[in-house]
Design an enzyme around this catalytic site. Structure first.
Site, PDB file in Angstrom:
ATOM      1  N   ASN A  72       0.836  -1.200   0.000  1.00  0.00           N
ATOM      2  CA  ASN A  72       0.000   0.000   0.000  1.00  0.00           C
ATOM      3  C   ASN A  72       0.877   1.260   0.000  1.00  0.00           C
ATOM      4  O   ASN A  72       2.088   1.193  -0.170  1.00  0.00           O
ATOM      5  CB  ASN A  72      -0.957  -0.024   1.198  1.00  0.00           C
ATOM      6  CG  ASN A  72      -0.198  -0.015   2.527  1.00  0.00           C
ATOM      7  OD1 ASN A  72       0.968   0.377   2.598  1.00  0.00           O
ATOM      8  ND2 ASN A  72      -0.864  -0.460   3.568  1.00  0.00           N
ATOM      9  N   GLN A  87      -9.311  -7.811 -14.786  1.00  0.00           N
ATOM     10  CA  GLN A  87      -8.437  -6.731 -14.333  1.00  0.00           C
ATOM     11  C   GLN A  87      -9.168  -5.844 -13.333  1.00  0.00           C
ATOM     12  O   GLN A  87      -8.629  -5.490 -12.288  1.00  0.00           O
ATOM     13  CB  GLN A  87      -8.002  -5.904 -15.543  1.00  0.00           C
ATOM     14  CG  GLN A  87      -6.877  -4.963 -15.278  1.00  0.00           C
ATOM     15  CD  GLN A  87      -5.673  -5.689 -14.712  1.00  0.00           C
ATOM     16  OE1 GLN A  87      -5.230  -5.348 -13.627  1.00  0.00           O
ATOM     17  NE2 GLN A  87      -5.151  -6.689 -15.393  1.00  0.00           N
ATOM     18  N   HIS A  92      -9.576  -6.452  -9.403  1.00  0.00           N
ATOM     19  CA  HIS A  92      -8.486  -6.286  -8.423  1.00  0.00           C
ATOM     20  C   HIS A  92      -8.849  -5.242  -7.374  1.00  0.00           C
ATOM     21  O   HIS A  92      -8.795  -5.504  -6.179  1.00  0.00           O
ATOM     22  CB  HIS A  92      -7.181  -5.895  -9.120  1.00  0.00           C
ATOM     23  CG  HIS A  92      -6.432  -7.068  -9.636  1.00  0.00           C
ATOM     24  ND1 HIS A  92      -5.841  -7.988  -8.810  1.00  0.00           N
ATOM     25  CD2 HIS A  92      -6.174  -7.481 -10.900  1.00  0.00           C
ATOM     26  CE1 HIS A  92      -5.244  -8.927  -9.544  1.00  0.00           C
ATOM     27  NE2 HIS A  92      -5.435  -8.646 -10.807  1.00  0.00           N
ATOM     28  N   GLU A 117       0.645  -2.041 -18.672  1.00  0.00           N
ATOM     29  CA  GLU A 117       1.228  -3.124 -17.888  1.00  0.00           C
ATOM     30  C   GLU A 117       0.947  -4.459 -18.593  1.00  0.00           C
ATOM     31  O   GLU A 117       1.852  -5.233 -18.859  1.00  0.00           O
ATOM     32  CB  GLU A 117       0.604  -3.118 -16.484  1.00  0.00           C
ATOM     33  CG  GLU A 117       1.136  -4.205 -15.573  1.00  0.00           C
ATOM     34  CD  GLU A 117       0.314  -4.358 -14.299  1.00  0.00           C
ATOM     35  OE1 GLU A 117      -0.790  -3.769 -14.211  1.00  0.00           O
ATOM     36  OE2 GLU A 117       0.773  -5.090 -13.401  1.00  0.00           O
ATOM     37  N   HIS A 118      -0.340  -4.714 -18.863  1.00  0.00           N
ATOM     38  CA  HIS A 118      -0.749  -5.911 -19.598  1.00  0.00           C
ATOM     39  C   HIS A 118      -1.315  -5.491 -20.946  1.00  0.00           C
ATOM     40  O   HIS A 118      -2.174  -4.618 -21.001  1.00  0.00           O
ATOM     41  CB  HIS A 118      -1.855  -6.671 -18.851  1.00  0.00           C
ATOM     42  CG  HIS A 118      -1.495  -7.070 -17.454  1.00  0.00           C
ATOM     43  ND1 HIS A 118      -1.871  -6.331 -16.355  1.00  0.00           N
ATOM     44  CD2 HIS A 118      -0.811  -8.137 -16.983  1.00  0.00           C
ATOM     45  CE1 HIS A 118      -1.427  -6.936 -15.246  1.00  0.00           C
ATOM     46  NE2 HIS A 118      -0.771  -8.026 -15.600  1.00  0.00           N
ATOM     47  N   ASP A 169      -1.149 -14.443 -15.340  1.00  0.00           N
ATOM     48  CA  ASP A 169      -1.147 -14.065 -13.923  1.00  0.00           C
ATOM     49  C   ASP A 169      -0.718 -15.226 -13.039  1.00  0.00           C
ATOM     50  O   ASP A 169      -0.151 -15.024 -11.964  1.00  0.00           O
ATOM     51  CB  ASP A 169      -2.551 -13.623 -13.489  1.00  0.00           C
ATOM     52  CG  ASP A 169      -2.920 -12.257 -14.040  1.00  0.00           C
ATOM     53  OD1 ASP A 169      -2.007 -11.535 -14.463  1.00  0.00           O
ATOM     54  OD2 ASP A 169      -4.125 -11.930 -14.038  1.00  0.00           O
ATOM     55  N   HIS A 186      45.194  11.479 -11.253  1.00  0.00           N
ATOM     56  CA  HIS A 186      44.759  10.466 -12.215  1.00  0.00           C
ATOM     57  C   HIS A 186      45.809  10.320 -13.315  1.00  0.00           C
ATOM     58  O   HIS A 186      46.205   9.210 -13.688  1.00  0.00           O
ATOM     59  CB  HIS A 186      43.435  10.877 -12.876  1.00  0.00           C
ATOM     60  CG  HIS A 186      42.203  10.634 -12.045  1.00  0.00           C
ATOM     61  ND1 HIS A 186      41.915  11.357 -10.917  1.00  0.00           N
ATOM     62  CD2 HIS A 186      41.171   9.760 -12.200  1.00  0.00           C
ATOM     63  CE1 HIS A 186      40.761  10.944 -10.418  1.00  0.00           C
ATOM     64  NE2 HIS A 186      40.282   9.961 -11.171  1.00  0.00           N
TER      65      HIS A 186
END
Lengths: 439, 439
Positions: free
Chosen positions: A223, A268, A271, A336-337, A370, A429
């Site tokens: 969360n 989807q 969820h 995302e998908h 999934d 250097h």
């Protein structure tokens, strides 16, 4: 707002409307940033755990998860408990979980990179050595979103990568344990499980306590408190990403059963209320059919209310002109998908630059990916597929550069380095390089 | 404190001392976290740029870099200016820069991953598609730490990755341009250069303005304001890492010239007062020799004061028992740069789990890697090599999973997914999968 949005189950958009870009932008907008009160509360918890270790973790856990633990032992699960949970599953679940784990393992084995080296003519060797992390921390949400599949998807890539110790945290609000989650931890080879969550769990993993080993990287969703804590400890430890709500973009050519597509969108949307389900097609009749399927099937859903809210607030059926415009939309959204529910998905693939996971053809429902297709279901959300990848073996490994100069190679490189170092006014250097130049 | 630490140029530690662990921990401690006043100032700048775009960038740049620009055009460099800078370099510098760029390009070409797919017996195809970012933003510090080598090290991997547009920002306090930096931008194929810096530059890259294109990822080091801004915009865009001060750990077996090693330590320490240079050896006489070399060579350094402060505050010569203990120390420290100045560095390599870059053998001075060996010089600092990699081609690409189920494959996977989805009470997931099960 809420009195009007329920007039229709899901918004209808068309790329031909003048205000399409604005409407799309509003639909996609997502602010994952926590406000300053969350920031302060998280900062206080992090500091408390850093200073007081187990005691602070115990106090925060008792408070937020409504427990009465007096010692971290009570918030620790043993390997025996995990195995017992696995053994106690109904046969069908144990078998399905095992098959899923095996497929996930097989896919991720292919991601393993090799160390490499090459030698130049003068004998100088350059290369890259790949090593696993020593310890990975996996955050598994508790309560309503405790998903055993997420345990597999987070722990198996770590295991395949060769991580020595996998530490899992999962909060148990009111003491409720999810047996499937424990069974998945057993199956995935998790080494330690602590029943803690929130910012206190992130802090324990990042700093270590007497009971919780300090890890090198923390992965897994949570969360807003978990996300804020992960952002704060980034640098002290590695983190995977800051996850937003889950989303799907389905592109359909009209040849897939509209009920299938409605259910794909529902899967989807169920969820949570912030999840996003969008369907794009160049066939108006098909969009109408899917809209009808949505209306008809909605009342049959167990999670109908969540789905209704999600579709009404963030869902859309979008009509576009043609296939090319659909590809442009995909790259604009960077979903995302992405489900390519079309006859010839291969032909679209080349043009697609940004997507977390691509589900190709009419049979490849996102739900298959999934759980058990093999690829990871932890994917970049909210357009971050523009620059992020699915969780993978590469998240649990890192690389070291190898440079081994021959005497001759060092002499030649020393000349170049000397010029450039003096150009940057870094003369130590330059002199360090010049020592290696042969006379 | 400062009146005592200059008694010796560099601290001497031994792993045999009872308080060694504490002293080492104190030496390594580095707090990269910004305080709340920095946070608030950065947040205000980010918000201002987000709302007012170019105007906010102009105002902040005029204020912090002491300029009087009235339009972003004045803060934009043309390709002609970059090319003119390159053409105008002294021959030796142009040649050295070109050779370095070529070597860096060649090494990074080896990092390019391939997309892959495999087919299962039932016809199901799984795979991973690799795509470059559309746009990358490169932050190059201005003022005292404006390094052309960093332009090459940031831009070339982006170019090799196939990034379409590379946008560079580099502040020019008081209007001072560094010709070598511009020349490097030309050589590395940078598409746009804006002479802006600080949090305002990070904001412009993250959100985009009328003049500055929004990028997908921001890489490159900067001061505390830049680091804080990068952390804040992470998620909106990708970022590489939050860099701390640079460090080196040298492991020596006594066979390398002590002057060489002293200069290798100086080359790290001359970066700034927070830089860290540590030498470990199991040969006490050798440590004494290096200490003598340090004392003798220090007065000969152009940046003597910076080096003295850096060595006194954060440097150390550590005596350990043997080779095995040296390897344990390496993994404990997880150094950014590791120099194995020993006869047979290969024999130590296998045991080394954490290091950004490994410089092997007596000839491989870190300075060679800083400029021209080929591998990247942007490396994980402050122990973050435990979980981070050198900047590379992989930072400018991302992966998409590919899942293409055959009808038969979807039917079999559907059965597994159905069981698991119902176990998670996600019944729309289950039904979406079940539609694909054959009767």
């Amino acid at each position: 707002m809420s009195d009007t949005i329920f007039d229709v189950a899901i918004a209808r958009l068309s790329t031909q409307e003048a205000d399409f870009d604005e409407r799309l932008a509003a639909l996609l907008a997502w602010e994952g940033v926590s406000d300053s009160s969350v920031q302060e509360r998280v900062q206080a918890i992090l500091e408390d755990v850093r200073q007081h270790g187990d005691q602070a973790v115990l106090a925060a856990t008792n408070r937020f998860d409504r427990l009465n633990a007096t010692h971290m032992r009570e918030l620790t699960l043993t390997q025996e408990q995990l195995k017992a949970a696995f053994d106690g599953l109904p046969d069908a679940q144990r078998e399905a979980l095992t098959q899923a784990a095996e497929r996930i393992r097989r896919y991720h084995e292919r991601q393993k990179p090799q160390s490499w080296q090459y030698q130049e003519q003068d004998g100088t060797v350059l290369g890259q050595k790949v090593s696993p992390l020593d310890r990975a921390g996996i955050y598994v949400p508790g309560g309503k979103a405790a998903y055993p599949s997420s345990v597999l998807m987070n722990a198996i890539p770590a295991h395949v990568a060769g991580v020595r110790e996998i530490v899992m945290v999962v909060p148990t609000p009111d003491g409720v344990l999810n047996e499937l989650v424990l069974a998945a931890a057993h199956l995935a080879g998790v080494d330690h499980v602590f029943t803690i969550g929130g910012a206190q769990a992130v802090a324990a993993l990042a700093y270590g306590t007497a009971s919780v080993p300090r890890v090198d990287k923390i992965v897994g969703p949570g969360n807003i408190y978990v996300a804020t804590a992960k952002r704060a400890v980034f640098g002290q430890v590695g983190i995977d990403m800051i996850a937003g709500p889950s989303e799907i973009l389905v592109v359909a050519d009209g040849g897939t059963d509209s009920d299938w597509l409605a259910m794909d969108l529902f899967s989807q949307a169920e969820h949570d209320e912030d999840a996003q389900a969008i369907l794009v097609s160049w066939e108006q009749q098909h969009l109408d059919d899917v809209a009808d399927s949505i209306e008809r099937l909605l009342p049959s859903l167990e999670r109908e209310e969540i789905v209704r809210q999600s579709l009404a607030r963030r869902g859309a059926l979008i009509q576009c002109r043609n296939r090319e415009e659909a590809v442009a939309l995909i790259n604009r959204i960077a979903p995302e998908h992405l489900e390519l529910s079309v006859e010839d998905p291969e032909s679209m693939l080349e043009g697609i630059r940004h997507a977390g996971a691509i589900f190709m053809g009419r049979y490849t429902a996102e739900a298959l990916g999934d759980y058990c297709a093999g690829p990871n279901h932890v994917l970049p959300t909210s357009g971050t597929a523009r620059f992020s990848s699915p969780l993978g073996v590469y998240d649990f490994q890192k690389r070291s550069s190898i440079i081994h100069c021959s005497a001759e190679g060092a002499s030649e490189l020393g000349k170049i380095a000397s010029v450039l170092a003096r150009g940057e006014a870094l003369t130590a250097h330059a002199r360090s390089a010049e020592y290696r130049i042969r006379d």
